[in-house]
Design a protein around this motif. Structure first.
Motif, PDB file in Angstrom:
ATOM      1  N   ARG A 158       0.850  -1.167  -0.049  1.00 48.64           N
ATOM      2  CA  ARG A 158      -0.116   0.015  -0.056  1.00 48.64           C
ATOM      3  C   ARG A 158       0.840   1.358   0.183  1.00 48.64           C
ATOM      4  O   ARG A 158       1.529   1.305   0.952  1.00 48.64           O
ATOM      5  CB  ARG A 158      -0.981  -0.189   1.107  1.00 48.64           C
ATOM      6  N   GLY A 159       0.764   2.033  -0.946  1.00 47.87           N
ATOM      7  CA  GLY A 159       1.604   3.272  -1.166  1.00 47.87           C
ATOM      8  C   GLY A 159       3.171   2.684  -1.358  1.00 47.87           C
ATOM      9  O   GLY A 159       3.135   1.744  -2.203  1.00 47.87           O
ATOM     10  N   PRO A 160       4.253   3.389  -0.770  1.00 46.26           N
ATOM     11  CA  PRO A 160       5.587   2.964  -0.805  1.00 46.26           C
ATOM     12  C   PRO A 160       6.145   1.884  -0.119  1.00 46.26           C
ATOM     13  O   PRO A 160       6.939   1.283  -0.493  1.00 46.26           O
ATOM     14  CB  PRO A 160       6.238   4.492  -0.543  1.00 46.26           C
ATOM     15  N   LEU A 161       5.127   1.454   0.774  1.00 47.29           N
ATOM     16  CA  LEU A 161       5.743   0.178   1.724  1.00 47.29           C
ATOM     17  C   LEU A 161       5.018  -1.182   0.956  1.00 47.29           C
ATOM     18  O   LEU A 161       3.807  -1.454   0.741  1.00 47.29           O
ATOM     19  CB  LEU A 161       5.103   0.204   2.917  1.00 47.29           C
ATOM     20  N   GLY A 162       5.862  -2.158   0.840  1.00 44.51           N
ATOM     21  CA  GLY A 162       5.455  -3.520   0.527  1.00 44.51           C
ATOM     22  C   GLY A 162       6.000  -4.690   1.310  1.00 44.51           C
ATOM     23  O   GLY A 162       7.401  -4.444   1.974  1.00 44.51           O
ATOM     24  N   PHE A 163       5.274  -5.649   1.803  1.00 49.90           N
ATOM     25  CA  PHE A 163       5.876  -6.717   2.635  1.00 49.90           C
ATOM     26  C   PHE A 163       5.383  -8.042   1.820  1.00 49.90           C
ATOM     27  O   PHE A 163       4.285  -8.264   1.117  1.00 49.90           O
ATOM     28  CB  PHE A 163       5.038  -6.632   3.890  1.00 49.90           C
ATOM     29  N   ASP A 164       6.479  -9.030   1.685  1.00 51.29           N
ATOM     30  CA  ASP A 164       6.276 -10.027   1.174  1.00 51.29           C
ATOM     31  C   ASP A 164       5.540 -11.269   1.725  1.00 51.29           C
ATOM     32  O   ASP A 164       4.960 -12.131   1.188  1.00 51.29           O
ATOM     33  CB  ASP A 164       7.928 -10.903   0.963  1.00 51.29           C
ATOM     34  N   ARG A 165       5.393 -11.086   3.164  1.00 49.20           N
ATOM     35  CA  ARG A 165       4.447 -12.023   3.706  1.00 49.20           C
ATOM     36  C   ARG A 165       3.865 -11.424   5.028  1.00 49.20           C
ATOM     37  O   ARG A 165       4.498 -10.576   5.596  1.00 49.20           O
ATOM     38  CB  ARG A 165       5.686 -12.863   4.379  1.00 49.20           C
ATOM     39  N   THR A 166       2.528 -11.743   4.949  1.00 45.85           N
ATOM     40  CA  THR A 166       1.831 -11.209   5.973  1.00 45.85           C
ATOM     41  C   THR A 166       0.831 -12.048   6.713  1.00 45.85           C
ATOM     42  O   THR A 166       0.580 -13.229   5.995  1.00 45.85           O
ATOM     43  CB  THR A 166       0.928  -9.946   5.536  1.00 45.85           C
ATOM     44  N   ILE A 167       0.076 -11.656   7.574  1.00 41.49           N
ATOM     45  CA  ILE A 167      -1.084 -12.595   7.960  1.00 41.49           C
ATOM     46  C   ILE A 167      -2.114 -11.576   8.744  1.00 41.49           C
ATOM     47  O   ILE A 167      -2.090 -10.254   8.783  1.00 41.49           O
ATOM     48  CB  ILE A 167      -0.683 -13.385   9.504  1.00 41.49           C
ATOM     49  N   SER A 168      -3.547 -11.732   8.014  1.00 35.93           N
ATOM     50  CA  SER A 168      -4.543 -10.889   8.462  1.00 35.93           C
ATOM     51  C   SER A 168      -5.388 -11.612   9.585  1.00 35.93           C
ATOM     52  O   SER A 168      -5.381 -12.752   9.581  1.00 35.93           O
ATOM     53  CB  SER A 168      -5.457 -10.970   7.040  1.00 35.93           C
ATOM     54  N   VAL A 169      -6.148 -10.713  10.158  1.00 31.29           N
ATOM     55  CA  VAL A 169      -7.048 -11.040  11.328  1.00 31.29           C
ATOM     56  C   VAL A 169      -8.479 -10.536  10.932  1.00 31.29           C
ATOM     57  O   VAL A 169      -8.555  -9.204  10.647  1.00 31.29           O
ATOM     58  CB  VAL A 169      -6.605 -10.617  12.506  1.00 31.29           C
ATOM     59  N   MET A 170      -9.202 -11.260  10.666  1.00 29.11           N
ATOM     60  CA  MET A 170     -10.659 -10.936  10.218  1.00 29.11           C
ATOM     61  C   MET A 170     -11.659 -11.072  11.469  1.00 29.11           C
ATOM     62  O   MET A 170     -11.724 -12.188  12.053  1.00 29.11           O
ATOM     63  CB  MET A 170     -11.163 -11.626   8.981  1.00 29.11           C
ATOM     64  N   GLY A 171     -12.518 -10.090  11.757  1.00 32.37           N
ATOM     65  CA  GLY A 171     -13.373 -10.232  12.619  1.00 32.37           C
ATOM     66  C   GLY A 171     -14.909 -10.183  12.422  1.00 32.37           C
ATOM     67  O   GLY A 171     -14.939 -10.675  11.115  1.00 32.37           O
ATOM     68  N   ASP A 172     -15.685  -9.216  12.716  1.00 35.44           N
ATOM     69  CA  ASP A 172     -16.966  -8.990  11.948  1.00 35.44           C
ATOM     70  C   ASP A 172     -16.629  -8.528  10.361  1.00 35.44           C
ATOM     71  O   ASP A 172     -15.904  -7.741  10.278  1.00 35.44           O
ATOM     72  CB  ASP A 172     -17.767  -8.230  12.625  1.00 35.44           C
ATOM     73  N   ASN A 173     -17.501  -9.122   9.403  1.00 34.55           N
ATOM     74  CA  ASN A 173     -17.407  -8.553   8.183  1.00 34.55           C
ATOM     75  C   ASN A 173     -18.887  -8.975   7.276  1.00 34.55           C
ATOM     76  O   ASN A 173     -18.929  -9.559   6.569  1.00 34.55           O
ATOM     77  CB  ASN A 173     -16.233  -9.404   7.385  1.00 34.55           C
ATOM     78  N   ASP A 174     -19.905  -8.131   8.033  1.00 37.53           N
ATOM     79  CA  ASP A 174     -21.154  -8.335   7.735  1.00 37.53           C
ATOM     80  C   ASP A 174     -21.952  -7.160   7.280  1.00 37.53           C
ATOM     81  O   ASP A 174     -21.619  -6.278   7.594  1.00 37.53           O
ATOM     82  CB  ASP A 174     -21.744  -9.027   8.919  1.00 37.53           C
ATOM     83  N   SER A 175     -22.700  -7.368   6.302  1.00 35.67           N
ATOM     84  CA  SER A 175     -23.445  -6.306   5.585  1.00 35.67           C
ATOM     85  C   SER A 175     -24.881  -6.841   5.425  1.00 35.67           C
ATOM     86  O   SER A 175     -24.921  -7.805   4.680  1.00 35.67           O
ATOM     87  CB  SER A 175     -22.885  -5.826   4.430  1.00 35.67           C
TER      88      SER A 175
END
Length: 237
Positions: A158-175
Protein backbone atom coordinates in the motif's frame (compact mmCIF):
# COMPACT_ATOMS: atom_id res chain seq x y z
CA UNK A 1 13.36 -64.81 22.07
CA UNK A 2 14.76 -63.04 19.03
CA UNK A 3 11.29 -62.64 17.58
CA UNK A 4 9.93 -61.30 20.87
CA UNK A 5 12.78 -58.79 21.02
CA UNK A 6 11.97 -57.62 17.50
CA UNK A 7 8.30 -57.33 18.44
CA UNK A 8 9.08 -55.05 21.37
CA UNK A 9 11.42 -53.06 19.16
CA UNK A 10 8.66 -52.43 16.63
CA UNK A 11 6.26 -51.45 19.44
CA UNK A 12 8.85 -48.95 20.64
CA UNK A 13 9.22 -47.44 17.18
CA UNK A 14 5.44 -47.25 16.84
CA UNK A 15 5.12 -45.49 20.21
CA UNK A 16 7.85 -42.97 19.34
CA UNK A 17 6.09 -42.31 16.05
CA UNK A 18 2.86 -41.59 17.88
CA UNK A 19 4.64 -39.19 20.24
CA UNK A 20 6.16 -37.33 17.31
CA UNK A 21 2.76 -37.14 15.66
CA UNK A 22 1.26 -35.74 18.88
CA UNK A 23 3.99 -33.15 19.09
CA UNK A 24 3.30 -32.05 15.52
CA UNK A 25 -0.44 -31.95 16.14
CA UNK A 26 0.12 -29.64 19.11
CA UNK A 27 1.49 -27.03 16.66
CA UNK A 28 3.88 -25.53 19.15
CA UNK A 29 4.40 -21.80 18.51
CA UNK A 30 7.62 -20.78 16.84
CA UNK A 31 9.64 -17.57 17.14
CA UNK A 32 8.32 -16.69 13.69
CA UNK A 33 4.76 -16.54 15.07
CA UNK A 34 5.73 -14.08 17.80
CA UNK A 35 7.53 -11.91 15.23
CA UNK A 36 4.19 -10.70 13.88
CA UNK A 37 3.75 -8.67 17.07
CA UNK A 38 7.22 -7.45 18.07
CA UNK A 39 7.60 -5.69 21.41
CA UNK A 40 10.70 -3.82 22.56
CA UNK A 41 11.17 -0.63 24.54
CA UNK A 42 11.83 2.19 22.08
CA UNK A 43 9.76 0.74 19.24
CA UNK A 44 7.32 3.12 17.56
CA UNK A 45 4.75 2.96 14.76
CA UNK A 46 3.16 5.93 12.96
CA UNK A 47 -0.10 5.50 11.05
CA UNK A 48 -1.97 7.76 8.66
CA UNK A 49 -5.57 7.60 9.85
CA UNK A 50 -8.60 8.50 7.76
CA UNK A 51 -11.92 8.62 9.53
CA UNK A 52 -15.47 9.39 8.46
CA UNK A 53 -18.28 9.92 10.96
CA UNK A 54 -21.86 9.89 9.67
CA UNK A 55 -24.07 12.42 11.44
CA UNK A 56 -27.21 12.05 9.35
CA UNK A 57 -28.33 10.90 5.92
CA UNK A 58 -25.94 12.29 3.29
CA UNK A 59 -24.03 14.17 5.99
CA UNK A 60 -20.65 13.09 7.25
CA UNK A 61 -17.54 14.54 8.85
CA UNK A 62 -14.21 13.44 7.37
CA UNK A 63 -10.90 13.79 9.17
CA UNK A 64 -7.30 12.78 8.59
CA UNK A 65 -4.47 12.72 11.11
CA UNK A 66 -1.41 10.76 12.22
CA UNK A 67 -1.44 8.35 15.13
CA UNK A 68 1.66 7.09 16.92
CA UNK A 69 2.19 4.18 19.30
CA UNK A 70 5.51 4.19 21.17
CA UNK A 71 6.74 1.68 23.76
CA UNK A 72 8.11 3.80 26.59
CA UNK A 73 8.93 1.23 29.27
CA UNK A 74 8.30 -2.27 30.59
CA UNK A 75 7.70 -3.88 33.97
CA UNK A 76 7.27 -7.33 35.50
CA UNK A 77 3.99 -8.34 37.13
CA UNK A 78 3.45 -11.85 38.47
CA UNK A 79 6.27 -13.08 36.26
CA UNK A 80 4.79 -11.57 33.06
CA UNK A 81 6.58 -8.78 31.20
CA UNK A 82 4.24 -5.88 30.39
CA UNK A 83 4.98 -2.99 28.01
CA UNK A 84 3.68 0.55 28.49
CA UNK A 85 2.57 2.08 25.18
CA UNK A 86 2.01 5.82 24.72
CA UNK A 87 -0.55 6.97 22.16
CA UNK A 88 -0.12 10.34 20.45
CA UNK A 89 -1.74 12.21 17.57
CA UNK A 90 -0.86 15.09 15.30
CA UNK A 91 -2.56 16.68 12.30
CA UNK A 92 0.46 16.76 9.98
CA UNK A 93 4.15 15.86 9.98
CA UNK A 94 4.93 19.49 10.85
CA UNK A 95 2.73 19.41 13.98
CA UNK A 96 3.93 18.43 17.44
CA UNK A 97 2.79 15.12 18.91
CA UNK A 98 0.05 15.36 21.55
CA UNK A 99 -0.24 12.56 24.10
CA UNK A 100 -3.79 11.18 24.01
CA UNK A 101 -3.62 7.91 25.94
CA UNK A 102 -1.61 5.08 27.45
CA UNK A 103 -2.23 1.34 27.32
CA UNK A 104 -0.38 -1.83 28.23
CA UNK A 105 0.32 -4.94 26.19
CA UNK A 106 1.94 -8.28 26.89
CA UNK A 107 2.93 -11.29 24.81
CA UNK A 108 3.06 -14.84 26.13
CA UNK A 109 3.70 -18.18 24.44
CA UNK A 110 0.01 -18.45 23.62
CA UNK A 111 -1.33 -14.93 22.98
CA UNK A 112 -0.93 -11.16 22.73
CA UNK A 113 -3.19 -9.14 25.04
CA UNK A 114 -3.62 -5.36 25.03
CA UNK A 115 -5.43 -3.45 27.75
CA UNK A 116 -7.02 -0.05 27.21
CA UNK A 117 -9.16 1.61 29.89
CA UNK A 118 -8.83 -1.54 31.99
CA UNK A 119 -10.39 -3.65 29.23
CA UNK A 120 -8.11 -6.55 28.14
CA UNK A 121 -8.48 -7.79 24.57
CA UNK A 122 -6.73 -10.69 22.84
CA UNK A 123 -5.13 -9.36 19.66
CA UNK A 124 -3.36 -12.53 18.43
CA UNK A 125 -3.08 -16.14 19.52
CA UNK A 126 -0.26 -18.60 18.85
CA UNK A 127 0.45 -20.65 16.90
CA UNK A 128 -0.70 -18.79 13.80
CA UNK A 129 -2.85 -21.19 11.77
CA UNK A 130 -5.69 -20.61 9.34
CA UNK A 131 -7.78 -23.04 11.38
CA UNK A 132 -7.39 -20.94 14.53
CA UNK A 133 -10.15 -18.70 15.88
CA UNK A 134 -10.59 -17.02 19.26
CA UNK A 135 -12.77 -14.71 21.31
CA UNK A 136 -11.01 -11.35 21.62
CA UNK A 137 -13.22 -10.44 24.60
CA UNK A 138 -12.49 -13.60 26.58
CA UNK A 139 -10.99 -11.60 29.48
CA UNK A 140 -13.65 -8.88 29.70
CA UNK A 141 -17.42 -8.60 30.02
CA UNK A 142 -18.13 -7.40 26.50
CA UNK A 143 -20.06 -9.60 24.05
CA UNK A 144 -18.04 -12.41 22.48
CA UNK A 145 -16.16 -11.29 19.39
CA UNK A 146 -14.74 -14.02 17.18
CA UNK A 147 -11.48 -13.40 15.32
CA UNK A 148 -9.67 -15.71 12.92
CA UNK A 149 -6.62 -15.77 10.68
CA UNK A 150 -6.74 -15.31 6.91
CA UNK A 151 -4.36 -14.82 3.98
CA UNK A 152 -1.37 -16.45 5.66
CA UNK A 153 1.83 -15.63 3.78
CA UNK A 154 0.12 -13.19 1.40
CA UNK A 155 2.14 -10.24 0.08
CA UNK A 156 0.81 -6.78 0.90
CA UNK A 157 1.56 -3.39 -0.63
CA UNK A 158 0.00 0.00 0.00
CA UNK A 159 1.70 3.16 -1.17
CA UNK A 160 5.51 3.03 -0.99
CA UNK A 161 5.61 0.17 1.52
CA UNK A 162 5.45 -3.49 0.57
CA UNK A 163 5.79 -6.71 2.53
CA UNK A 164 6.41 -10.13 1.04
CA UNK A 165 4.64 -12.07 3.78
CA UNK A 166 1.77 -11.08 6.08
CA UNK A 167 -1.06 -12.53 8.13
CA UNK A 168 -4.56 -11.05 8.32
CA UNK A 169 -6.99 -11.10 11.22
CA UNK A 170 -10.66 -10.91 10.35
CA UNK A 171 -13.53 -10.32 12.75
CA UNK A 172 -17.00 -9.12 11.87
CA UNK A 173 -17.43 -8.62 8.14
CA UNK A 174 -21.19 -8.48 7.73
CA UNK A 175 -23.48 -6.30 5.67
CA UNK A 176 -27.28 -6.43 5.88
CA UNK A 177 -30.12 -4.13 4.89
CA UNK A 178 -29.84 -2.60 8.36
CA UNK A 179 -26.14 -2.21 9.10
CA UNK A 180 -22.55 -3.03 8.16
CA UNK A 181 -19.64 -3.99 10.40
CA UNK A 182 -16.02 -4.90 9.69
CA UNK A 183 -12.92 -5.70 11.74
CA UNK A 184 -9.75 -6.26 9.73
CA UNK A 185 -6.01 -6.20 10.56
CA UNK A 186 -2.82 -7.01 8.63
CA UNK A 187 0.46 -7.84 10.37
CA UNK A 188 3.96 -8.24 8.93
CA UNK A 189 6.77 -10.19 10.65
CA UNK A 190 9.30 -8.13 12.62
CA UNK A 191 7.17 -5.02 12.04
CA UNK A 192 3.72 -5.61 13.49
CA UNK A 193 0.45 -3.97 12.47
CA UNK A 194 0.67 -2.44 8.98
CA UNK A 195 -3.02 -1.91 8.17
CA UNK A 196 -6.25 -1.65 10.14
CA UNK A 197 -9.85 -1.12 9.08
CA UNK A 198 -12.97 -0.72 11.22
CA UNK A 199 -16.51 -0.19 9.98
CA UNK A 200 -19.65 0.22 12.11
CA UNK A 201 -22.49 1.95 10.27
CA UNK A 202 -26.29 1.82 10.18
CA UNK A 203 -28.29 2.20 6.98
CA UNK A 204 -31.33 4.41 6.58
CA UNK A 205 -34.61 2.77 7.63
CA UNK A 206 -36.78 5.87 7.99
CA UNK A 207 -38.54 5.77 4.60
CA UNK A 208 -39.19 3.50 1.65
CA UNK A 209 -37.03 5.78 -0.49
CA UNK A 210 -33.86 4.75 1.34
CA UNK A 211 -34.50 1.24 2.67
CA UNK A 212 -32.28 -1.34 0.98
CA UNK A 213 -30.21 1.24 -0.92
CA UNK A 214 -27.14 1.23 1.34
CA UNK A 215 -27.58 4.85 2.38
CA UNK A 216 -25.65 5.37 5.62
CA UNK A 217 -27.53 7.15 8.37
CA UNK A 218 -25.09 6.90 11.31
CA UNK A 219 -21.84 5.31 12.44
CA UNK A 220 -18.20 5.60 11.44
CA UNK A 221 -15.45 4.10 9.29
CA UNK A 222 -11.73 4.22 10.03
CA UNK A 223 -8.56 3.12 8.23
CA UNK A 224 -4.98 3.05 9.54
CA UNK A 225 -2.00 2.79 7.19
CA UNK A 226 1.56 2.38 8.50
CA UNK A 227 3.81 5.18 7.21
CA UNK A 228 6.81 5.09 9.59
CA UNK A 229 8.46 2.87 12.20
CA UNK A 230 11.90 2.29 13.60
CA UNK A 231 11.43 -1.34 12.52
CA UNK A 232 11.11 -0.37 8.86
CA UNK A 233 14.69 0.91 9.01
CA UNK A 234 16.07 -2.49 10.03
CA UNK A 235 13.76 -4.87 8.20
CA UNK A 236 13.82 -5.99 4.61
CA UNK A 237 10.42 -5.30 3.15
Amino acid sequence: MFKKHNLWFFFLLFFLGLCEGCRQMNHEPTPDDAAFFPLQVGDYWVYQVTQEKYLAIKSSLKSSYQFQEKIKSSYLQNGQLFYLVEESTRQTEQSAWKLTGIHTVYKSLSEVVSQENNVPMIELVFPILLTTSWNSNLYNTRPDTKLQYQNQGKAYRRGPLGFDRTISVMGDNDSTLVNQSKYFRIYAPNIGLVYREDVAVAFCQSSSDCIGKGIIESGATMKWELIASNRLLNTTK
